[in-house]
Motif scaffolding. Sequence first.
Motif, PDB file in Angstrom:
ATOM      1  N   GLU A 336      44.043   3.490  78.311  1.00  0.00           N
ATOM      2  CA  GLU A 336      43.743   4.898  78.574  1.00  0.00           C
ATOM      3  C   GLU A 336      42.560   5.282  77.698  1.00  0.00           C
ATOM      4  O   GLU A 336      42.662   5.256  76.475  1.00  0.00           O
ATOM      5  N   VAL A 337      41.437   5.588  78.303  1.00  0.00           N
ATOM      6  CA  VAL A 337      40.250   5.922  77.532  1.00  0.00           C
ATOM      7  C   VAL A 337      40.555   7.152  76.676  1.00  0.00           C
ATOM      8  O   VAL A 337      40.913   8.209  77.191  1.00  0.00           O
ATOM      9  N   GLY A 338      40.443   6.981  75.386  1.00  0.00           N
ATOM     10  CA  GLY A 338      40.771   8.072  74.472  1.00  0.00           C
ATOM     11  C   GLY A 338      42.260   8.205  74.228  1.00  0.00           C
ATOM     12  O   GLY A 338      42.692   9.166  73.574  1.00  0.00           O
ATOM     13  N   GLU A 374      49.470  11.567  86.278  1.00  0.00           N
ATOM     14  CA  GLU A 374      48.041  11.281  86.156  1.00  0.00           C
ATOM     15  C   GLU A 374      47.849   9.785  85.850  1.00  0.00           C
ATOM     16  O   GLU A 374      48.746   9.140  85.296  1.00  0.00           O
ATOM     17  N   SER A 376      47.546   6.649  84.089  1.00  0.00           N
ATOM     18  CA  SER A 376      47.981   6.435  82.703  1.00  0.00           C
ATOM     19  C   SER A 376      48.827   5.181  82.647  1.00  0.00           C
ATOM     20  O   SER A 376      49.188   4.586  83.667  1.00  0.00           O
ATOM     21  N   ASP A 541      37.536   8.552  81.883  1.00  0.00           N
ATOM     22  CA  ASP A 541      37.985   9.913  81.633  1.00  0.00           C
ATOM     23  C   ASP A 541      37.235  10.832  82.591  1.00  0.00           C
ATOM     24  O   ASP A 541      36.142  11.320  82.305  1.00  0.00           O
ATOM     25  N   ASP A 543      37.845  13.644  86.248  1.00  0.00           N
ATOM     26  CA  ASP A 543      38.731  14.379  87.137  1.00  0.00           C
ATOM     27  C   ASP A 543      38.892  13.576  88.425  1.00  0.00           C
ATOM     28  O   ASP A 543      37.918  13.352  89.149  1.00  0.00           O
ATOM     29  N   ALA A 554      30.583   8.149  80.721  1.00  0.00           N
ATOM     30  CA  ALA A 554      32.029   7.983  80.885  1.00  0.00           C
ATOM     31  C   ALA A 554      32.361   6.598  81.425  1.00  0.00           C
ATOM     32  O   ALA A 554      33.345   5.972  81.012  1.00  0.00           O
ATOM     33  N   ALA A 558      34.530   3.635  79.309  1.00  0.00           N
ATOM     34  CA  ALA A 558      35.674   2.918  79.875  1.00  0.00           C
ATOM     35  C   ALA A 558      35.421   1.420  79.874  1.00  0.00           C
ATOM     36  O   ALA A 558      36.326   0.623  79.581  1.00  0.00           O
TER      37      ALA A 558
END
Length: 859
Positions: A336-338, A374, A376, A541, A543, A554, A558
């Motif tokens: 999970e990025v971040g 989401e 994850s 990360d 939407d 982004a 990743a």
Amino acid sequence: MRADSPAALPGLDAAWSRSVTVADSAGVEHCWHVLDNGVADPVGTLLCVHGNPTWSYLWRRLLAAAPPGWRVVAPDQLGMGWSDRLAEPRSLRQRVADLGDLTAALGIPGPVVTVGHDWGGVISLGWALEHREQLRGVVLANTAVAMPEGDSGPALIRLASAPGVRAAVTVGTPVFVRATTALSRPALPADVRRAFAAPYRSAARRRSVGDFVADIPFAPGHPSRPVQEAIAEGIRTLDVPALLLWGPRDPVFGDRYLTDLRSRMPQARLHRYEGASHLLPEDAPRYADAVAQWVADLDAGNDPARARPAPPGTTGRRLWTALQERSDDDTPAVVEVGGATVSWSRLARRVADLAAGLAASGVRPGHRVALLVEPSADLTAAIYAVWRAGAVVVVADKGLGFAGMRRALRSAAVDSVVGSSQGLAAARLMGLPGSRIAAGRPGRAALRALGAAHSLDELEVLGRAAPAPVEPPVDADCAVLFTSGATGPAKGVVYTHRQAAAQLDLVRATYDLTDTDRLVAAFAPFAILGPALGIGSAVPDVDVTAPGSLTAAALADAAAAVDATVVFASPAALRRVAATAPDLSAAQRAALARIRLLMSAGAPVPASLLRSLREVLPAADAHTPYGMTEVLPVTDVSLAEIEAAGDGDGVCVGRPLTGVDVRISPLSPAGTADGPLTDSPRITGEVCVRAAHVKDRYDALWALERSASRNPGWHRTGDVGHLDADGRLWIEGRLQHVVTTASGAVTPVGIEQRVERLPGVSAAAAVGVGPAGAQVVVVVVVRSGGDPAPPRRRRTRPGLADADLADAVRTAAGVDVAAVLVAARLPVDIRHQSKVDRSEVARRAARLLAGARPPAGRS
């Protein structure tokens, strides 16, 4: 014809109308009004029974569309329509007997297929149980035979039956009659509503409308309750084919009644007509074609929708095999990025424990589990645990929007929902059935508030002491995946374990994926395949409802998080990546330089876009697999192969992959694909695919599945294209977007490509305006600097192009163009933000042209 028989009414052939006098079981004679297509020596009879407060007019389309050789008989029940009025109320038992008396008087032999709607469904089933020797099949539309446990009956009917209300709204006034035909959206034509009301112009003629309502056995002591219960239980023993046709917007018979019917008739095929309400035969006029096709299949003794070749063998790998193989591997499996990083060993243990916990908590093989989580590590673990437990994941991504997700998930009849706090709150608002399981780490109070019986962590603990569930059969369902909704309401697509494994085998072999690869999936649904492919994965990360918001930074972050070698992203995402590449740091550029393979799909991918990414992904071999939710991949093409193919009439998507057969069903001048399948070059038609990884079926869409698989073993994709002399497939558009001109069918993509090469044009859409068979081509262009893929809430209206641009477009198009319009942007699909919605473009163009007056000198 009697004076109180129907006069000229829309869609009703007067030749069908007849009267029959029949004595009932007490010897009392009654005059029935019947619609009868009068087929002599029929091969079978469709016996159509209306409900309350309609009449046989409801079945006029079925009489018009009757399958060859079949008689259609649609009576007006006694006291209803144009049949005799009654002195006393008629009970359910009497009405079933009355129908039997009528069919005997009409001399109807077998085979008979009963067709029932509303209260006519129960009566038709009562007839079916008493005439088993004649019965060939059962068709039901928006009806009920019982009240599901905990249900007290349809609220609207209970209201109408309340003391002091029934007499006023059902008999004293035409409120009930009028309200029934007011349920449809869009509204029924006024002349059709008047036709339904015509037999009920006075209180005396509406008496049986009230009696029908009074005979609904809401309470256990009601006189008709034993008969209703006997019918409800008796249909479990019917061993004939059945077809359920359902309007999901019905405020009378909701989905719980459909669920009850399916539990009693598990053999039934189902088609849900999205948008249809209670009066399904009115709201979904093509239901008559579906019934006719289903009956014709019965007549022929086959079911093409299920007539498939024997399933091919597999490599023996299951969806969780790679997890088991890497259960001792402590390298990252999901990043999970971040956020969290989960190793292969941890993921394997968690999936095994969750699967056992799910089984111990009551999730059974075949149960459907909606995932509202989401992207994850929780989502990944939940999906593989559901698969390992033998249940079926239901995935409708957030990009569909709330209304689209609600429609999709309700159609799937889920048994459980796994969701985050937001997901479970949404499930409550959507009215989804089933148990709740919470992702994340909610407290006990939050679990209670969300209606969740367990959290994933609790199920994991429960599973550590529970036995491992039995592995599901390879031909059991494993997933219901929903399409993007770009060509209408999102459709559920069912895959079995065998088909999903075949897809993974093909992807792994086509792209030489090994356990040394790592994947960045900028399209969330693709990310879930990482563990099954045996490769680590990360989701940027971003939407998920706006793939066009993905920046180069982004993507690079990743890639760095998982040390990625493979990237999968939609064209809309890649456009944004290319545009934001100047903002990359040296470290981010280094992460992207390690990418060896770039894949992009979801819409046509221009070669110019792939070229623009060479600076961002200098070592990546760019590929565009072609396919759809129903079968992916079908073909594949690299940038080098696109450049070698050159310009053509459509988008070159490459050659069929190993084990995939592609054929073309040629287009007729009317734009239908009804020619025999062929692999001859340069013939334009519908693209048809045969492969081990084609979907098993559409979910709850029998008529669509029947049409898409009418060539047994083949899936009709709805895409239009041709094969060239080198075996490459070129896509020219969608079948529904073919323009049917007076001189023949015209496909849109080639026109659009030629126009988009003009200076100052960034995007184009070619659409047909006018009646089918006499349409004209209209081209809508976006000037350079416009946005072909905007956020979905923006609206734009086209305007007339100036003379110079119009002339240039007409010259480039290669076909006669009636009008050239300019728009700031083109409407696109929600999921990929790449597929142009040509139907919407055509609607906007038609509105403009209908009311616009071009400047002088323009044509």
